[in-house]
Design a protein around this motif. Sequence first.
Motif, short mmCIF file in Angstrom:
data_model
loop_
_atom_site.label_atom_id
_atom_site.label_comp_id
_atom_site.label_asym_id
_atom_site.label_seq_id
_atom_site.Cartn_x
_atom_site.Cartn_y
_atom_site.Cartn_z
N VAL A 11 49.97 44.64 30.11
CA VAL A 11 49.83 43.47 30.23
C VAL A 11 49.66 42.88 28.87
O VAL A 11 48.97 43.63 28.05
N GLN A 12 49.99 41.82 28.14
CA GLN A 12 49.81 41.31 26.81
C GLN A 12 48.47 40.61 26.77
O GLN A 12 48.04 40.16 27.91
N ALA A 13 48.22 40.46 25.82
CA ALA A 13 46.50 39.81 25.59
C ALA A 13 46.71 38.42 26.03
O ALA A 13 47.83 37.70 25.68
N LYS A 63 32.04 38.83 31.82
CA LYS A 63 31.54 37.43 32.33
C LYS A 63 32.47 36.51 32.01
O LYS A 63 32.66 35.94 30.90
N GLY A 64 32.61 35.70 32.80
CA GLY A 64 33.43 34.53 32.47
C GLY A 64 35.04 34.53 32.81
O GLY A 64 35.91 33.71 32.78
N ARG A 65 35.41 35.93 32.45
CA ARG A 65 36.87 36.33 32.59
C ARG A 65 37.37 36.88 33.85
O ARG A 65 38.32 36.82 34.39
N PHE A 66 36.34 37.80 34.12
CA PHE A 66 36.76 38.78 35.41
C PHE A 66 35.82 38.15 36.76
O PHE A 66 34.77 37.78 36.56
N THR A 67 36.45 38.38 37.76
CA THR A 67 35.98 37.89 39.03
C THR A 67 36.07 38.97 40.02
O THR A 67 37.03 39.29 40.33
N ILE A 68 34.86 39.49 40.56
CA ILE A 68 34.80 40.67 41.85
C ILE A 68 34.53 39.81 43.03
O ILE A 68 34.01 38.96 43.05
N SER A 69 35.38 40.25 44.03
CA SER A 69 35.39 39.85 45.31
C SER A 69 35.46 41.03 46.43
O SER A 69 36.00 41.92 46.18
N ARG A 70 35.10 40.56 47.68
CA ARG A 70 35.04 41.56 48.61
C ARG A 70 35.18 41.11 50.01
O ARG A 70 35.02 39.75 50.35
N ASP A 71 35.92 41.77 50.72
CA ASP A 71 36.02 41.68 52.04
C ASP A 71 35.50 42.75 53.18
O ASP A 71 35.88 43.71 53.17
N ASN A 72 34.51 42.29 53.61
CA ASN A 72 33.51 43.45 54.20
C ASN A 72 33.98 43.93 55.58
O ASN A 72 34.22 44.93 55.88
N ALA A 73 34.92 42.95 56.13
CA ALA A 73 35.44 43.20 57.13
C ALA A 73 36.64 44.17 57.09
O ALA A 73 36.80 45.21 57.94
N LYS A 74 37.33 44.19 55.98
CA LYS A 74 38.41 45.28 55.74
C LYS A 74 38.06 46.31 54.76
O LYS A 74 38.75 47.09 54.26
N HIS A 75 36.77 46.18 54.38
CA HIS A 75 36.20 47.34 53.18
C HIS A 75 37.00 47.16 52.29
O HIS A 75 37.32 48.28 51.60
N ASN A 82 41.26 38.05 34.19
CA ASN A 82 41.91 36.89 33.26
C ASN A 82 41.41 37.15 31.94
O ASN A 82 40.43 37.62 31.66
N SER A 83 42.34 36.47 31.10
CA SER A 83 42.03 36.14 29.66
C SER A 83 41.73 37.78 29.13
O SER A 83 40.87 38.16 28.44
N LEU A 84 42.73 38.44 29.43
CA LEU A 84 42.55 40.09 29.03
C LEU A 84 42.60 40.38 27.59
O LEU A 84 43.46 39.70 26.94
N LYS A 85 41.76 41.10 27.03
CA LYS A 85 41.81 41.51 25.49
C LYS A 85 42.24 42.96 25.39
O LYS A 85 41.99 43.79 26.24
N VAL A 112 46.20 46.62 27.59
CA VAL A 112 46.38 45.24 27.09
C VAL A 112 46.78 45.29 25.64
O VAL A 112 46.25 46.06 24.60
N SER A 113 48.31 44.67 25.49
CA SER A 113 48.64 44.97 24.40
C SER A 113 48.17 43.73 23.53
O SER A 113 48.34 42.55 23.88
N SER A 114 48.36 43.93 22.04
CA SER A 114 47.97 42.74 21.34
C SER A 114 48.97 41.99 20.79
O SER A 114 50.31 42.26 21.07
#
Length: 114
Positions: A11-13, A63-75, A82-85, A112-114
């Motif tokens: 992905v591009q920066a 922090k502020g760019r990445f978000t982790i999430s879980r679905d415990n029922a589906k493991h 976002n805003s990858l560098k 991540v390409s610049s």
Amino acid sequence: VQLQASGGGLVQAGGSLRLSCAASGSILSANVMGWYRQAPGNQRELVAVATSGGSTNYADSVKGRFTISRDNAKHTVSLQMNSLKPEDTAVYYCRHYDYREDSWGKGTQVTVSS
């Protein structure tokens, strides 16, 4: 516990990617799942982790760019990036651990390409 990760790529920066990881096997209700990464010449480092109870922890660099999430029922655990560098370029590894064992998935490349 076995882990199957998906996602990653080139992905591009400034762009976004999403990683997903599914756990299978003997899974306890109390566990931690998350993502680590390793860039060439560097040690593996924590990116983000989430407990089955809902607590999360992030590396300062994401922090502020990445978000982790879980679905415990589906493991499953996902990482929305976002805003990858260019410095986010690394092999990303999914991890699952509980009091019995510590499991790692095969890495997935994020470039991540610049």
